[in-house]
Motif scaffolding. Structure first.
Motif, PDB file in Angstrom:
ATOM      1  N   THR A  17       0.776  -1.148   0.056  1.00 42.51           N
ATOM      2  CA  THR A  17       0.013  -0.017  -0.096  1.00 42.51           C
ATOM      3  C   THR A  17       0.962   1.304   0.107  1.00 42.51           C
ATOM      4  O   THR A  17       1.870   1.202   0.392  1.00 42.51           O
ATOM      5  N   LYS A  20      -1.186   7.161   2.593  1.00 38.36           N
ATOM      6  CA  LYS A  20      -2.218   7.959   2.199  1.00 38.36           C
ATOM      7  C   LYS A  20      -2.010   9.452   2.048  1.00 38.36           C
ATOM      8  O   LYS A  20      -2.532  10.205   1.028  1.00 38.36           O
ATOM      9  N   ASP A  29      -5.461   9.095  -7.521  1.00 41.52           N
ATOM     10  CA  ASP A  29      -6.760   8.721  -7.141  1.00 41.52           C
ATOM     11  C   ASP A  29      -6.935   7.225  -7.886  1.00 41.52           C
ATOM     12  O   ASP A  29      -6.125   6.769  -8.363  1.00 41.52           O
ATOM     13  N   LYS A  30      -8.066   6.422  -7.733  1.00 42.52           N
ATOM     14  CA  LYS A  30      -8.149   5.150  -8.343  1.00 42.52           C
ATOM     15  C   LYS A  30      -8.230   5.250  -9.803  1.00 42.52           C
ATOM     16  O   LYS A  30      -8.709   6.141 -10.478  1.00 42.52           O
ATOM     17  N   GLY A  31      -7.277   4.303 -10.584  1.00 40.07           N
ATOM     18  CA  GLY A  31      -7.011   4.446 -11.789  1.00 40.07           C
ATOM     19  C   GLY A  31      -5.819   5.349 -12.203  1.00 40.07           C
ATOM     20  O   GLY A  31      -5.259   5.416 -13.438  1.00 40.07           O
ATOM     21  N   SER A  32      -5.350   6.029 -11.375  1.00 42.74           N
ATOM     22  CA  SER A  32      -4.090   6.872 -11.466  1.00 42.74           C
ATOM     23  C   SER A  32      -2.846   5.910 -12.035  1.00 42.74           C
ATOM     24  O   SER A  32      -2.793   4.909 -11.327  1.00 42.74           O
TER      25      SER A  32
END
Length: 332
Positions: A17, A20, A29-32
Protein backbone atom coordinates in the motif's frame (compact mmCIF):
# COMPACT_ATOMS: atom_id res chain seq x y z
CA UNK A 1 11.39 6.35 6.73
CA UNK A 2 8.03 4.60 6.36
CA UNK A 3 8.29 0.79 6.58
CA UNK A 4 5.49 -1.28 5.05
CA UNK A 5 4.92 -5.00 4.75
CA UNK A 6 4.78 -6.65 1.34
CA UNK A 7 1.57 -8.63 0.80
CA UNK A 8 0.74 -11.34 -1.68
CA UNK A 9 -2.46 -12.40 -3.40
CA UNK A 10 -3.57 -15.99 -3.93
CA UNK A 11 -2.42 -15.76 -7.54
CA UNK A 12 1.10 -14.84 -6.44
CA UNK A 13 1.06 -11.10 -7.14
CA UNK A 14 3.08 -8.96 -4.71
CA UNK A 15 1.72 -5.58 -3.63
CA UNK A 16 2.26 -2.87 -1.03
CA UNK A 17 0.00 0.00 0.00
CA UNK A 18 1.02 3.62 -0.57
CA UNK A 19 1.09 6.27 2.19
CA UNK A 20 -2.32 8.02 2.22
CA UNK A 21 -0.91 11.49 2.97
CA UNK A 22 1.58 11.23 0.10
CA UNK A 23 -1.11 10.00 -2.31
CA UNK A 24 -3.25 12.99 -1.39
CA UNK A 25 -0.42 15.49 -1.85
CA UNK A 26 0.43 14.26 -5.35
CA UNK A 27 -3.22 13.94 -6.40
CA UNK A 28 -3.56 10.17 -6.76
CA UNK A 29 -6.95 8.57 -7.22
CA UNK A 30 -8.34 5.24 -8.32
CA UNK A 31 -7.03 4.50 -11.81
CA UNK A 32 -4.02 6.85 -11.56
CA UNK A 33 -0.95 5.61 -13.42
CA UNK A 34 2.44 5.51 -11.70
CA UNK A 35 5.82 5.09 -13.36
CA UNK A 36 8.02 2.57 -11.54
CA UNK A 37 11.73 2.35 -12.35
CA UNK A 38 14.44 0.17 -10.88
CA UNK A 39 17.78 1.77 -9.98
CA UNK A 40 21.18 0.10 -10.19
CA UNK A 41 21.08 -0.86 -6.49
CA UNK A 42 17.72 -2.62 -6.85
CA UNK A 43 15.58 0.14 -5.32
CA UNK A 44 12.28 1.05 -6.94
CA UNK A 45 11.37 4.65 -7.70
CA UNK A 46 7.69 5.66 -7.95
CA UNK A 47 6.90 8.73 -10.05
CA UNK A 48 3.32 10.05 -10.03
CA UNK A 49 4.21 12.90 -12.42
CA UNK A 50 5.94 10.91 -15.16
CA UNK A 51 3.79 12.51 -17.85
CA UNK A 52 3.82 16.05 -16.45
CA UNK A 53 4.96 18.83 -18.77
CA UNK A 54 8.40 20.27 -18.12
CA UNK A 55 8.25 23.52 -16.15
CA UNK A 56 11.08 25.96 -17.00
CA UNK A 57 13.18 27.11 -14.07
CA UNK A 58 13.69 30.83 -13.55
CA UNK A 59 16.11 32.67 -11.26
CA UNK A 60 16.50 36.35 -10.36
CA UNK A 61 19.91 37.73 -9.44
CA UNK A 62 21.15 41.22 -8.55
CA UNK A 63 24.28 42.84 -9.99
CA UNK A 64 27.13 42.14 -7.54
CA UNK A 65 30.92 41.82 -7.78
CA UNK A 66 30.25 38.10 -8.39
CA UNK A 67 27.74 38.63 -11.21
CA UNK A 68 29.58 36.49 -13.78
CA UNK A 69 30.03 33.63 -11.33
CA UNK A 70 26.34 33.75 -10.38
CA UNK A 71 25.23 33.58 -14.03
CA UNK A 72 27.51 30.60 -14.68
CA UNK A 73 26.29 28.93 -11.48
CA UNK A 74 22.61 29.27 -12.42
CA UNK A 75 23.37 27.97 -15.90
CA UNK A 76 25.14 24.90 -14.51
CA UNK A 77 22.24 24.28 -12.11
CA UNK A 78 19.90 23.97 -15.09
CA UNK A 79 17.98 27.25 -14.95
CA UNK A 80 16.23 28.03 -18.23
CA UNK A 81 15.80 31.74 -17.53
CA UNK A 82 18.20 34.01 -15.63
CA UNK A 83 16.89 37.50 -14.88
CA UNK A 84 19.44 40.14 -13.89
CA UNK A 85 17.50 42.92 -12.18
CA UNK A 86 18.98 46.07 -10.66
CA UNK A 87 17.29 48.36 -8.13
CA UNK A 88 18.19 51.42 -10.19
CA UNK A 89 19.99 50.66 -13.45
CA UNK A 90 22.52 48.22 -14.87
CA UNK A 91 25.84 49.95 -15.61
CA UNK A 92 27.59 49.69 -18.97
CA UNK A 93 30.38 47.66 -17.34
CA UNK A 94 27.86 45.19 -15.93
CA UNK A 95 26.12 44.92 -19.31
CA UNK A 96 29.42 44.13 -20.99
CA UNK A 97 30.18 41.51 -18.32
CA UNK A 98 26.77 39.88 -18.75
CA UNK A 99 27.21 39.69 -22.53
CA UNK A 100 30.74 38.33 -22.22
CA UNK A 101 29.59 35.69 -19.72
CA UNK A 102 26.64 34.58 -21.84
CA UNK A 103 28.94 34.19 -24.85
CA UNK A 104 30.88 31.55 -22.89
CA UNK A 105 27.77 29.44 -22.27
CA UNK A 106 26.23 27.41 -25.10
CA UNK A 107 22.58 28.23 -25.75
CA UNK A 108 22.35 31.19 -23.35
CA UNK A 109 21.08 34.30 -25.13
CA UNK A 110 19.81 37.74 -24.15
CA UNK A 111 16.11 37.90 -25.03
CA UNK A 112 15.06 41.08 -23.19
CA UNK A 113 16.93 44.19 -22.09
CA UNK A 114 16.09 47.59 -20.63
CA UNK A 115 17.75 50.09 -18.30
CA UNK A 116 17.33 47.99 -15.14
CA UNK A 117 16.82 44.44 -16.39
CA UNK A 118 18.46 41.87 -18.66
CA UNK A 119 16.78 38.53 -19.29
CA UNK A 120 18.93 35.58 -20.34
CA UNK A 121 17.29 32.47 -21.70
CA UNK A 122 18.83 29.10 -22.46
CA UNK A 123 17.49 28.10 -25.86
CA UNK A 124 18.68 24.52 -25.42
CA UNK A 125 16.53 22.13 -23.43
CA UNK A 126 18.21 20.57 -20.36
CA UNK A 127 18.51 17.26 -22.21
CA UNK A 128 18.86 18.45 -25.81
CA UNK A 129 22.12 16.52 -26.35
CA UNK A 130 23.44 13.38 -24.73
CA UNK A 131 26.44 13.61 -22.38
CA UNK A 132 28.37 11.28 -24.71
CA UNK A 133 27.79 13.50 -27.74
CA UNK A 134 28.78 16.66 -25.81
CA UNK A 135 31.91 15.02 -24.41
CA UNK A 136 32.96 13.83 -27.88
CA UNK A 137 32.59 17.37 -29.25
CA UNK A 138 34.63 18.75 -26.37
CA UNK A 139 37.32 16.16 -26.97
CA UNK A 140 37.48 16.71 -30.73
CA UNK A 141 38.33 20.37 -30.17
CA UNK A 142 40.87 19.59 -27.42
CA UNK A 143 42.52 16.93 -29.62
CA UNK A 144 42.85 19.37 -32.53
CA UNK A 145 44.38 21.91 -30.14
CA UNK A 146 46.92 19.31 -29.03
CA UNK A 147 47.92 18.44 -32.61
CA UNK A 148 48.07 22.03 -33.82
CA UNK A 149 49.86 23.22 -30.69
CA UNK A 150 52.71 20.82 -31.42
CA UNK A 151 52.78 21.86 -35.09
CA UNK A 152 52.95 25.54 -34.12
CA UNK A 153 55.73 24.75 -31.67
CA UNK A 154 57.87 22.79 -34.12
CA UNK A 155 57.35 25.15 -37.05
CA UNK A 156 57.43 28.42 -35.13
CA UNK A 157 53.96 29.28 -36.43
CA UNK A 158 52.75 32.01 -34.06
CA UNK A 159 49.53 32.53 -36.01
CA UNK A 160 48.55 28.88 -35.54
CA UNK A 161 49.55 29.13 -31.89
CA UNK A 162 47.19 32.08 -31.39
CA UNK A 163 44.43 30.07 -33.04
CA UNK A 164 45.00 27.19 -30.63
CA UNK A 165 44.74 29.57 -27.67
CA UNK A 166 41.48 31.01 -29.01
CA UNK A 167 39.93 27.54 -29.37
CA UNK A 168 40.20 26.94 -25.63
CA UNK A 169 37.04 29.01 -25.15
CA UNK A 170 35.07 26.42 -27.16
CA UNK A 171 36.39 23.56 -25.04
CA UNK A 172 35.24 25.39 -21.91
CA UNK A 173 31.82 26.05 -23.46
CA UNK A 174 31.24 22.35 -24.12
CA UNK A 175 32.50 21.44 -20.64
CA UNK A 176 29.98 23.81 -19.04
CA UNK A 177 27.21 22.34 -21.21
CA UNK A 178 28.27 18.84 -20.17
CA UNK A 179 28.04 19.73 -16.47
CA UNK A 180 24.60 21.31 -17.00
CA UNK A 181 23.34 18.20 -18.81
CA UNK A 182 24.77 15.79 -16.23
CA UNK A 183 23.03 17.65 -13.42
CA UNK A 184 19.76 17.40 -15.36
CA UNK A 185 20.27 13.62 -15.63
CA UNK A 186 20.91 13.32 -11.88
CA UNK A 187 17.80 15.34 -11.06
CA UNK A 188 15.66 13.54 -13.63
CA UNK A 189 16.43 9.81 -13.98
CA UNK A 190 14.08 9.60 -16.99
CA UNK A 191 16.51 11.80 -18.91
CA UNK A 192 19.23 9.26 -18.11
CA UNK A 193 17.06 6.49 -19.53
CA UNK A 194 16.71 8.53 -22.72
CA UNK A 195 20.50 8.67 -23.08
CA UNK A 196 21.14 5.15 -21.83
CA UNK A 197 23.12 6.25 -18.77
CA UNK A 198 22.49 6.05 -15.03
CA UNK A 199 23.13 8.64 -12.35
CA UNK A 200 26.19 6.70 -11.21
CA UNK A 201 27.75 7.22 -14.66
CA UNK A 202 27.52 11.00 -14.32
CA UNK A 203 30.54 11.22 -12.02
CA UNK A 204 32.70 9.42 -14.61
CA UNK A 205 31.49 11.73 -17.36
CA UNK A 206 32.15 14.78 -15.19
CA UNK A 207 35.69 13.61 -14.36
CA UNK A 208 36.44 12.72 -17.97
CA UNK A 209 35.09 16.07 -19.17
CA UNK A 210 37.27 17.89 -16.65
CA UNK A 211 40.36 15.96 -17.76
CA UNK A 212 39.61 16.71 -21.43
CA UNK A 213 39.25 20.39 -20.53
CA UNK A 214 42.65 20.19 -18.83
CA UNK A 215 44.15 18.63 -21.97
CA UNK A 216 42.96 21.76 -23.77
CA UNK A 217 44.68 23.91 -21.14
CA UNK A 218 47.94 21.98 -21.59
CA UNK A 219 47.70 22.51 -25.33
CA UNK A 220 47.36 26.24 -24.69
CA UNK A 221 50.57 26.05 -22.64
CA UNK A 222 52.35 24.47 -25.62
CA UNK A 223 51.00 27.22 -27.90
CA UNK A 224 52.29 29.91 -25.54
CA UNK A 225 55.74 28.30 -25.62
CA UNK A 226 55.59 28.32 -29.43
CA UNK A 227 55.04 32.09 -29.30
CA UNK A 228 57.82 32.54 -26.75
CA UNK A 229 60.27 30.42 -28.76
CA UNK A 230 59.46 31.84 -32.22
CA UNK A 231 62.68 30.47 -33.73
CA UNK A 232 62.00 26.93 -35.01
CA UNK A 233 65.73 26.48 -35.73
CA UNK A 234 66.55 26.77 -32.04
CA UNK A 235 65.96 23.05 -31.49
CA UNK A 236 66.19 21.53 -34.96
CA UNK A 237 68.34 18.71 -33.55
CA UNK A 238 65.59 17.90 -31.03
CA UNK A 239 62.64 18.03 -33.43
CA UNK A 240 62.67 14.34 -34.34
CA UNK A 241 62.70 13.08 -30.75
CA UNK A 242 59.98 15.58 -29.74
CA UNK A 243 57.80 14.46 -32.67
CA UNK A 244 58.21 10.82 -31.65
CA UNK A 245 57.40 11.65 -28.04
CA UNK A 246 54.30 13.60 -29.06
CA UNK A 247 53.19 10.77 -31.33
CA UNK A 248 53.27 8.32 -28.40
CA UNK A 249 51.44 10.75 -26.11
CA UNK A 250 48.75 11.53 -28.67
CA UNK A 251 48.22 7.83 -29.41
CA UNK A 252 47.73 7.16 -25.68
CA UNK A 253 45.29 10.06 -25.46
CA UNK A 254 43.21 8.74 -28.37
CA UNK A 255 43.24 5.20 -26.95
CA UNK A 256 42.12 6.42 -23.52
CA UNK A 257 39.08 8.21 -24.93
CA UNK A 258 38.20 5.24 -27.13
CA UNK A 259 38.43 2.96 -24.09
CA UNK A 260 36.17 5.30 -22.12
CA UNK A 261 33.44 5.45 -24.75
CA UNK A 262 33.53 1.72 -25.53
CA UNK A 263 34.10 0.49 -21.93
CA UNK A 264 37.10 -1.46 -23.25
CA UNK A 265 39.35 -2.50 -20.37
CA UNK A 266 41.98 -3.95 -22.73
CA UNK A 267 42.46 -0.55 -24.40
CA UNK A 268 42.61 1.10 -20.98
CA UNK A 269 45.43 -1.22 -19.96
CA UNK A 270 47.31 -0.36 -23.16
CA UNK A 271 47.40 3.26 -22.02
CA UNK A 272 48.82 2.29 -18.64
CA UNK A 273 51.35 -0.05 -20.26
CA UNK A 274 52.68 2.83 -22.36
CA UNK A 275 53.89 4.63 -19.23
CA UNK A 276 57.34 2.96 -19.09
CA UNK A 277 58.17 3.82 -22.71
CA UNK A 278 56.87 7.39 -22.46
CA UNK A 279 58.69 8.06 -19.18
CA UNK A 280 61.93 6.80 -20.77
CA UNK A 281 61.47 9.07 -23.79
CA UNK A 282 60.73 12.06 -21.57
CA UNK A 283 63.87 11.54 -19.47
CA UNK A 284 66.02 11.25 -22.60
CA UNK A 285 64.67 14.55 -23.96
CA UNK A 286 65.13 16.18 -20.56
CA UNK A 287 68.78 15.05 -20.33
CA UNK A 288 69.48 16.19 -23.89
CA UNK A 289 67.99 19.64 -23.26
CA UNK A 290 70.06 20.10 -20.10
CA UNK A 291 73.18 19.85 -22.27
CA UNK A 292 71.98 22.47 -24.75
CA UNK A 293 71.35 26.19 -24.89
CA UNK A 294 70.31 27.71 -21.58
CA UNK A 295 68.36 30.33 -23.53
CA UNK A 296 65.89 28.01 -25.25
CA UNK A 297 66.23 24.84 -23.16
CA UNK A 298 63.73 25.82 -20.41
CA UNK A 299 61.09 26.87 -22.98
CA UNK A 300 61.41 23.62 -24.92
CA UNK A 301 61.38 21.55 -21.73
CA UNK A 302 58.24 23.36 -20.52
CA UNK A 303 56.42 22.45 -23.74
CA UNK A 304 57.53 18.82 -23.54
CA UNK A 305 56.49 18.74 -19.88
CA UNK A 306 53.00 19.88 -20.92
CA UNK A 307 52.85 16.92 -23.33
CA UNK A 308 54.00 14.66 -20.52
CA UNK A 309 51.19 15.92 -18.30
CA UNK A 310 48.70 15.27 -21.10
CA UNK A 311 49.78 11.63 -20.97
CA UNK A 312 49.11 11.62 -17.21
CA UNK A 313 45.60 12.96 -17.86
CA UNK A 314 45.11 10.21 -20.45
CA UNK A 315 46.02 7.58 -17.85
CA UNK A 316 43.49 9.14 -15.46
CA UNK A 317 40.80 8.86 -18.16
CA UNK A 318 41.74 5.23 -18.80
CA UNK A 319 41.44 4.54 -15.07
CA UNK A 320 37.76 5.53 -15.25
CA UNK A 321 37.03 2.58 -17.53
CA UNK A 322 37.22 0.01 -14.75
CA UNK A 323 34.47 1.53 -12.56
CA UNK A 324 32.20 2.01 -15.58
CA UNK A 325 32.73 -1.61 -16.67
CA UNK A 326 31.90 -2.72 -13.12
CA UNK A 327 28.66 -0.72 -13.16
CA UNK A 328 27.74 -2.37 -16.44
CA UNK A 329 28.24 -5.82 -14.91
CA UNK A 330 26.12 -4.94 -11.88
CA UNK A 331 23.23 -3.88 -14.13
CA UNK A 332 23.48 -7.15 -16.05
Amino acid sequence: MDLRKVQRTNSGTFFVTLPKNWAGRVGLDKGSVLAITESIDGCLSIDPQHDAEYKPLSAVIRPTPYLSREIVGKYLLGYDEIRVEARNNISSEERALIKETSSRLIGLEIVEEDFARIVLQCLLGPTASSPEKILKREYNIAASMHRDGLTAFLEGDTSLAQNVIARDVEVNRFYFLLVRTLRAVIQNPRAGEKFGIHSIDCLDYRLCGSLVETIGDRSVEIAHKAIALRDSDAFRMMARSIKMFHSRVFEAQETALKAFFTHNVILAEEVRDARIKIEKMFREIELSLNKRSAEFGPIILAAVSSMHRIFSHSVDIADLVMPRESHKEVRA
